[in-house]
Scaffold this motif. Structure first.
Motif, PDB file in Angstrom:
ATOM      1  N   GLU A 434      -8.948 100.378  18.137  1.00 50.47           N
ATOM      2  CA  GLU A 434      -7.559 101.110  18.687  1.00 50.47           C
ATOM      3  C   GLU A 434      -7.211 100.578  20.275  1.00 50.47           C
ATOM      4  OE1 GLU A 434      -6.273 103.979  17.863  1.00 50.47           O
ATOM      5  OE2 GLU A 434      -6.918 103.429  15.620  1.00 50.47           O
ATOM      6  N   LYS A 435      -7.788  99.984  20.879  1.00 46.76           N
ATOM      7  CA  LYS A 435      -7.628  99.138  22.263  1.00 46.76           C
ATOM      8  C   LYS A 435      -7.015  97.156  21.635  1.00 46.76           C
ATOM      9  CE  LYS A 435     -11.797  99.772  24.698  1.00 46.76           C
ATOM     10  NZ  LYS A 435     -13.404  99.426  25.275  1.00 46.76           N
ATOM     11  N   VAL A 436      -6.564  97.067  20.794  1.00 45.51           N
ATOM     12  CA  VAL A 436      -6.559  95.764  20.388  1.00 45.51           C
ATOM     13  C   VAL A 436      -4.853  96.055  19.554  1.00 45.51           C
ATOM     14  CG1 VAL A 436      -6.205  94.361  18.275  1.00 45.51           C
ATOM     15  CG2 VAL A 436      -8.185  94.890  19.209  1.00 45.51           C
ATOM     16  N   LYS A 437      -5.158  97.521  19.044  1.00 43.42           N
ATOM     17  CA  LYS A 437      -3.642  98.017  18.187  1.00 43.42           C
ATOM     18  C   LYS A 437      -2.725  98.860  19.708  1.00 43.42           C
ATOM     19  CE  LYS A 437      -5.168 100.225  15.136  1.00 43.42           C
ATOM     20  NZ  LYS A 437      -5.276 101.769  14.021  1.00 43.42           N
ATOM     21  N   LEU A 438      -3.599  99.349  20.636  1.00 43.69           N
ATOM     22  CA  LEU A 438      -2.517  99.913  21.451  1.00 43.69           C
ATOM     23  C   LEU A 438      -1.919  98.965  22.499  1.00 43.69           C
ATOM     24  CD1 LEU A 438      -1.548 102.363  23.325  1.00 43.69           C
ATOM     25  CD2 LEU A 438      -3.634 103.077  24.053  1.00 43.69           C
ATOM     26  N   THR A 439      -2.532  98.006  22.781  1.00 37.16           N
ATOM     27  CA  THR A 439      -2.545  96.489  23.435  1.00 37.16           C
ATOM     28  C   THR A 439      -0.910  96.012  22.788  1.00 37.16           C
ATOM     29  OG1 THR A 439      -4.457  96.531  24.657  1.00 37.16           O
ATOM     30  CG2 THR A 439      -3.457  94.511  24.567  1.00 37.16           C
ATOM     31  N   PHE A 440      -0.996  95.490  21.749  1.00 36.57           N
ATOM     32  CA  PHE A 440      -0.185  95.074  21.428  1.00 36.57           C
ATOM     33  C   PHE A 440       0.859  95.766  21.533  1.00 36.57           C
ATOM     34  CE2 PHE A 440       2.366  94.627  17.323  1.00 36.57           C
ATOM     35  CZ  PHE A 440       2.745  93.713  17.131  1.00 36.57           C
ATOM     36  N   ALA A 441       0.995  97.454  21.091  1.00 36.84           N
ATOM     37  CA  ALA A 441       1.855  99.065  20.207  1.00 36.84           C
ATOM     38  C   ALA A 441       2.218  98.492  22.026  1.00 36.84           C
ATOM     39  CB  ALA A 441       1.345  99.660  20.492  1.00 36.84           C
ATOM     40  N   LEU A 442       1.579  97.830  22.885  1.00 37.14           N
ATOM     41  CA  LEU A 442       2.362  98.455  24.582  1.00 37.14           C
ATOM     42  C   LEU A 442       3.157  97.364  24.996  1.00 37.14           C
ATOM     43  CD1 LEU A 442      -0.604 100.219  26.712  1.00 37.14           C
ATOM     44  CD2 LEU A 442       1.631 101.480  25.771  1.00 37.14           C
ATOM     45  N   THR A 443       2.207  96.188  24.335  1.00 37.25           N
ATOM     46  CA  THR A 443       2.820  95.360  24.817  1.00 37.25           C
ATOM     47  C   THR A 443       4.622  94.648  23.874  1.00 37.25           C
ATOM     48  OG1 THR A 443       1.402  93.651  24.774  1.00 37.25           O
ATOM     49  CG2 THR A 443       2.633  92.061  24.238  1.00 37.25           C
ATOM     50  N   LYS A 444       5.018  95.232  22.949  1.00 37.40           N
ATOM     51  CA  LYS A 444       5.813  95.396  22.453  1.00 37.40           C
ATOM     52  C   LYS A 444       6.852  96.633  22.898  1.00 37.40           C
ATOM     53  CE  LYS A 444       4.868  92.033  19.754  1.00 37.40           C
ATOM     54  NZ  LYS A 444       6.569  90.983  19.626  1.00 37.40           N
ATOM     55  N   LEU A 445       6.848  97.350  23.163  1.00 38.25           N
ATOM     56  CA  LEU A 445       7.663  98.443  24.085  1.00 38.25           C
ATOM     57  C   LEU A 445       7.922  98.349  25.254  1.00 38.25           C
ATOM     58  CD1 LEU A 445       8.168 101.733  24.380  1.00 38.25           C
ATOM     59  CD2 LEU A 445       5.888 101.487  26.497  1.00 38.25           C
ATOM     60  N   ARG A 446       7.047  97.207  25.610  1.00 39.08           N
ATOM     61  CA  ARG A 446       7.821  96.385  27.313  1.00 39.08           C
ATOM     62  C   ARG A 446       8.970  95.525  26.890  1.00 39.08           C
ATOM     63  NH1 ARG A 446       3.643  93.734  31.210  1.00 39.08           N
ATOM     64  NH2 ARG A 446       3.214  92.481  28.933  1.00 39.08           N
ATOM     65  N   GLU A 447       8.303  94.881  25.522  1.00 39.21           N
ATOM     66  CA  GLU A 447       9.550  93.300  25.330  1.00 39.21           C
ATOM     67  C   GLU A 447      10.404  93.879  24.255  1.00 39.21           C
ATOM     68  OE1 GLU A 447       8.813  90.682  21.094  1.00 39.21           O
ATOM     69  OE2 GLU A 447       7.204  90.681  22.573  1.00 39.21           O
ATOM     70  N   ASN A 448      10.333  95.002  24.191  1.00 37.29           N
ATOM     71  CA  ASN A 448      11.635  95.682  23.484  1.00 37.29           C
ATOM     72  C   ASN A 448      12.810  96.756  24.352  1.00 37.29           C
ATOM     73  OD1 ASN A 448      12.141  94.363  19.863  1.00 37.29           O
ATOM     74  ND2 ASN A 448       9.881  95.217  20.786  1.00 37.29           N
ATOM     75  N   LEU A 449      11.904  97.457  25.171  1.00 40.56           N
ATOM     76  CA  LEU A 449      12.415  98.150  25.654  1.00 40.56           C
ATOM     77  C   LEU A 449      13.175  97.362  26.785  1.00 40.56           C
ATOM     78  CD1 LEU A 449      11.037 101.877  25.271  1.00 40.56           C
ATOM     79  CD2 LEU A 449      12.757 100.376  24.454  1.00 40.56           C
ATOM     80  N   GLY A 450      12.365  96.383  27.348  1.00 37.32           N
ATOM     81  CA  GLY A 450      12.800  95.573  28.743  1.00 37.32           C
ATOM     82  C   GLY A 450      11.672  96.238  29.379  1.00 37.32           C
ATOM     83  N   VAL A 451      11.619  95.499  30.951  1.00 39.48           N
ATOM     84  CA  VAL A 451      10.765  95.895  32.154  1.00 39.48           C
ATOM     85  C   VAL A 451      11.601  96.903  32.890  1.00 39.48           C
ATOM     86  CG1 VAL A 451      10.105  95.172  33.832  1.00 39.48           C
ATOM     87  CG2 VAL A 451       9.405  93.529  31.869  1.00 39.48           C
ATOM     88  N   ASP A 452      12.368  96.744  32.788  1.00 35.01           N
ATOM     89  CA  ASP A 452      13.131  97.265  34.442  1.00 35.01           C
ATOM     90  C   ASP A 452      13.122  99.666  32.714  1.00 35.01           C
ATOM     91  OD1 ASP A 452      13.378  95.969  35.969  1.00 35.01           O
ATOM     92  OD2 ASP A 452      15.147  95.301  35.173  1.00 35.01           O
ATOM     93  N   ASN A 453      12.952  99.426  31.832  1.00 38.88           N
ATOM     94  CA  ASN A 453      13.352 100.303  30.676  1.00 38.88           C
ATOM     95  C   ASN A 453      12.252 101.251  32.101  1.00 38.88           C
ATOM     96  OD1 ASN A 453      12.399 102.722  28.875  1.00 38.88           O
ATOM     97  ND2 ASN A 453      14.288 101.997  28.623  1.00 38.88           N
ATOM     98  N   PRO A 454      12.801 103.076  32.220  1.00 40.53           N
ATOM     99  CA  PRO A 454      12.482 104.217  33.167  1.00 40.53           C
ATOM    100  C   PRO A 454      11.127 104.365  31.967  1.00 40.53           C
ATOM    101  CG  PRO A 454      14.998 104.750  32.976  1.00 40.53           C
ATOM    102  CD  PRO A 454      14.666 102.776  31.517  1.00 40.53           C
ATOM    103  N   VAL A 467      -4.985  96.598  30.875  1.00 41.74           N
ATOM    104  CA  VAL A 467      -5.633  97.515  30.889  1.00 41.74           C
ATOM    105  C   VAL A 467      -5.063  98.721  30.948  1.00 41.74           C
ATOM    106  CG1 VAL A 467      -6.166  97.926  34.005  1.00 41.74           C
ATOM    107  CG2 VAL A 467      -5.882  95.419  32.861  1.00 41.74           C
ATOM    108  N   LEU A 468      -3.796  98.694  30.600  1.00 43.11           N
ATOM    109  CA  LEU A 468      -3.554 100.624  30.563  1.00 43.11           C
ATOM    110  C   LEU A 468      -4.118 101.029  29.027  1.00 43.11           C
ATOM    111  CD1 LEU A 468      -1.851 102.754  31.424  1.00 43.11           C
ATOM    112  CD2 LEU A 468       0.047 101.858  30.354  1.00 43.11           C
TER     113      LEU A 468
END
Length: 690
Positions: A434-454, A467-468
């Motif tokens: 789950e850590k591997v999958k969630l880390t990947f997902a959060l990385t893609k969240l940031r990548e696709n929505l952008g660092v400044d997305n609320p 870390v999260l």
């Protein structure tokens, strides 16, 4: 990509009699005239009802069938793969070794499998359309969902533990039917072979033929802690079907897009398929790396990797189809013909003419919101079993306080038994994976929505995805089904008091997730639904119901025959034999036969037919469908299509589209001589035709 002759691709607007093999027909609207003309087969209502009730649906996305009066169910190994893995441990890996319950008491309950037997179909079109008449946007969406929820609740009545009802949109809203199912939630594993033979040939052979797969699994439905007694089932035919013989599938194709507008197909190609394939490719790499870390990592990642690889190949085939200019020219031609028919009458033009343009406008809206919709509301940016369970708990606590018609559709009264089955499941959750999958997902969240997305800023703050993910998973207790059950039963008060980090995460993002969902439902979904109904009405005026509706993961009959095809000048025979598996074996994955087969070689009839192909029209969701003959005997078990069939989401070409099945004789041969499954073999042989 193979080019398809225009004359063959009469899917949307050509008469049904053009191609008797084409079509995924509902049980109450079979192409009887074509069957009688081509095959001299005229199934009466008794035959149809028997076949309808002998087939079953696996609620998670597959098909199956009863094969004995004691509730024995035959389906694919890849349809029970999740159950097999959930029942496995580091010491007993049933994926690798296979599973067989030698005695009835050895049959083990699958944590999450639900079986549905279709009992009745009732037309509720008038009621739904009356509720939505004259409404648009949010009013239309609310009215449609409310009336569907009311119909389903009335249909279930006081039998929600054993009854499931779904209002189904057919012909994209041209017809609404309520499907009433008998629900089985006590489903136990009886038999599953080793993955090495169930997926022999692996990804290289996937969606290809010749094949040498025993892609089968056996379950049993239980009621009141006893094997379910059923009247309708398909007895086995040891000899199977011969070349040219009529065959039928009775399964639940998940979805086709043969009646979408051109603008919808363009969105599917450009906005949905391409990004999804990139994501799957990257995730496959991440999980392959995780798998390589050790035997246990390989075991627990197997199901996810299998699903990713299968999806990648299937979606790649769909993309190639939509990138073929000839296919798109055909779709444009078909749409133009229907629009010209509408324009020919001022009355029709006034009633239906704007529908295509309205759907095109909705596609523009969808393109503007699809990324946050997928990553926030659909959960792509939080991919984890913990997150999925937390969202069910948080939303369930809120939704269950509302009147049934006002709830999110997945929390209506008729849907709750499936929700609680998932939440209370005893299937293990593996924190390391789950850590591997969630880390990947959060990385893609940031990548696709952008660092400044609320949302990104709110969720990640100053922390990295890794870390999260570590903090969330280390702090959660949602891996314990007792904790999930207590939170569900405690309702809103328990959720308010919970300090579980995943509960807190869901509560944090839920307002934005609901907002983007509402925007999609009101500005995209409702517009498409309303205008698709208008296009369906125009199509009905021109053709009536002589065409079949797009697939909707509801029961469909498909008619064809055992037949090979010509592949670039080479004739592909319709059968393979068991000896071919031994000839194909190399001793190395994915062409390594399991030890059980090598040991049993001298006992096997090597000339026994193993797998076969037929012209039946199928798509994803048909996995596990019975292949039957005109006497309603099981002659095969559907498990795949050939590579050409991947375009079947958009068209059907009888010349080359093929369904791939395990031969009924091969199933009996393997059960008896490889696995010594005498108890099951006797049960199958004793099951006589009704």
């Amino acid at each position: 990509m193979k080019k398809i002759a225009m004359a063959v691709l009469c899917v949307l607007y050509g008469p049904a009699s053009v191609n008797a093999a084409e079509g995924m027909w509902t049980p109450n609207n079979l192409p009887t005239a074509e069957l009688k003309e081509k095959y001299q087969f005229n199934p009466d209502p008794k035959w149809v009802t028997h076949a309808q009730k002998a087939a079953v649906r696996l609620a998670g996305g597959c098909s199956g069938s009863f094969v004995s009066p004691a509730g024995l169910v035959l389906t694919n190994h890849h349809c029970v793969n999740s159950c097999v893995q959930q029942l496995s441990t580091a010491d007993h890996d049933f994926i690798k070794s296979g599973f067989y319950a030698k005695k009835p008491e050895d049959e083990i309950k699958c944590p999450e499998i639900e079986l549905n037997r279709l009992d009745t179909i009732t037309d509720v079109t008038a009621r739904v359309k009356k509720a939505t008449e004259g409404k648009n946007g949010e009013d239309y969406s609310k009215a449609e969902k409310a009336v569907k929820s009311d119909i389903e609740k009335e249909c279930v009545g006081n039998e929600k533990e054993t009854t499931r009802c779904d209002v189904v949109d057919l012909y994209h809203g041209g017809v609404y039917d309520v499907y009433k199912y008998h629900r089985y939630q006590d489903v136990r594993l009886v038999f599953a072979p080793e993955l090495a033979i169930a997926f022999f040939g692996g990804d290289p052979d996937n969606f290809n033929f010749p094949r040498y797969d025993l892609d089968m699994g056996m379950l049993r439905a239980y009621e009141n802690n006893k094997p379910a007694k059923v009247v309708d089932y398909f007895p086995f035919s040891k000899n199977g079907a011969e070349a040219g013989e009529l065959t039928m599938t009775v399964g639940n194709p998940g979805g086709t897009d043969r009646q979408l507008t051109v603008s919808e197909l363009e969105t599917t190609r450009d906005v949905d398929l391409i990004p999804r394939l990139f994501l799957l490719s990257e995730l496959r790499g991440v999980l392959t790396q995780f798998r390589s870390q050790g035997t246990e990592q390989s075991r627990i990642a197997q199901h996810d990797i299998f699903g990713i690889e299968n999806s990648f190949k299937a979606l790649k085939g769909r993309l190639q189809a939509l990138q073929d200019p000839e296919v798109f020219n055909l779709k444009q031609k078909q749409e133009t013909e229907l629009r010209d028919y509408v324009k020919a009458s001022p009355e029709r033009q006034a009633k239906y003419g704007a529908a295509w343009d309205e759907i095109a406008k909705a596609q523009t809206t969808y393109r503007n919101i699809e990324t946050p919709l997928k990553y926030i509301e659909y959960g792509r940016g939080f991919s984890s079993d913990y997150f999925s369970d937390a969202r069910l708990l948080v939303r369930g606590a809120e939704e269950r306080t509302k009147p049934n018609p006002e709830r999110l559709r997945e929390f209506t009264e008729s849907k709750l038994p499936s929700v609680t089955q998932q939440l209370f499941s005893t299937a293990p959750i593996y924190p390391e994976l789950e850590k591997v999958k969630l880390t990947f997902a959060l990385t893609k969240l940031r990548e696709n929505l952008g660092v400044d997305n609320p949302i990104v800023k709110s969720v990640l703050g100053k922390e990295s995805p890794a870390v999260l993910a570590e903090k969330l998973i280390s702090g959660t207790k949602l891996g314990d089904p007792a904790v999930r059950k207590a939170l569900w039963e405690g309702g809103a008060d328990a959720i308010a008091k919970s300090d579980d980090p995943f509960i807190q995460l869901v509560k944090q993002i839920d307002p934005q997730a609901r907002a983007i969902r509402k925007q999609y439902e009101n500005q995209v979904e409702s517009v498409i639904d309303k205008n698709s109904e208008l296009i369906a009405a125009a199509r009905f005026e021109k053709l009536g119901t002589s065409v079949y509706p797009d697939a909707t993961f509801t029961q469909r009959f498909s008619f064809g025959e055992v037949k090979g095809w010509n592949e670039k000048g080479t004739e592909i025979k319709p059968f393979t034999e068991i000896k071919g598996a031994f000839a194909r074996a190399t001793g190395f994955e994915p062409f390594a036969l399991p030890a059980s087969w090598l040991t049993a070689k001298d006992k096997l009839n090597l000339d026994q037919r193993f797998d076969l192909v037929s012209t039946n029209d199928i798509i994803g969701g048909n996995s596990g469908s019975p292949l039957i003959n005109r006497k309603a005997e099981l002659v095969g078990l559907v498990f795949d299509g050939n590579i050409q069939s991947l375009g079947g989401n958009y068209w059907f070409d009888e010349r080359v589209n093929r369904t791939v099945s395990v031969h009924s004789g091969a199933i009996l041969e393997a059960l008896q001589k490889v696995y010594n499954a005498d108890r099951v073999v006797k049960e199958l042989k004793d099951a006589k035709a009704n």
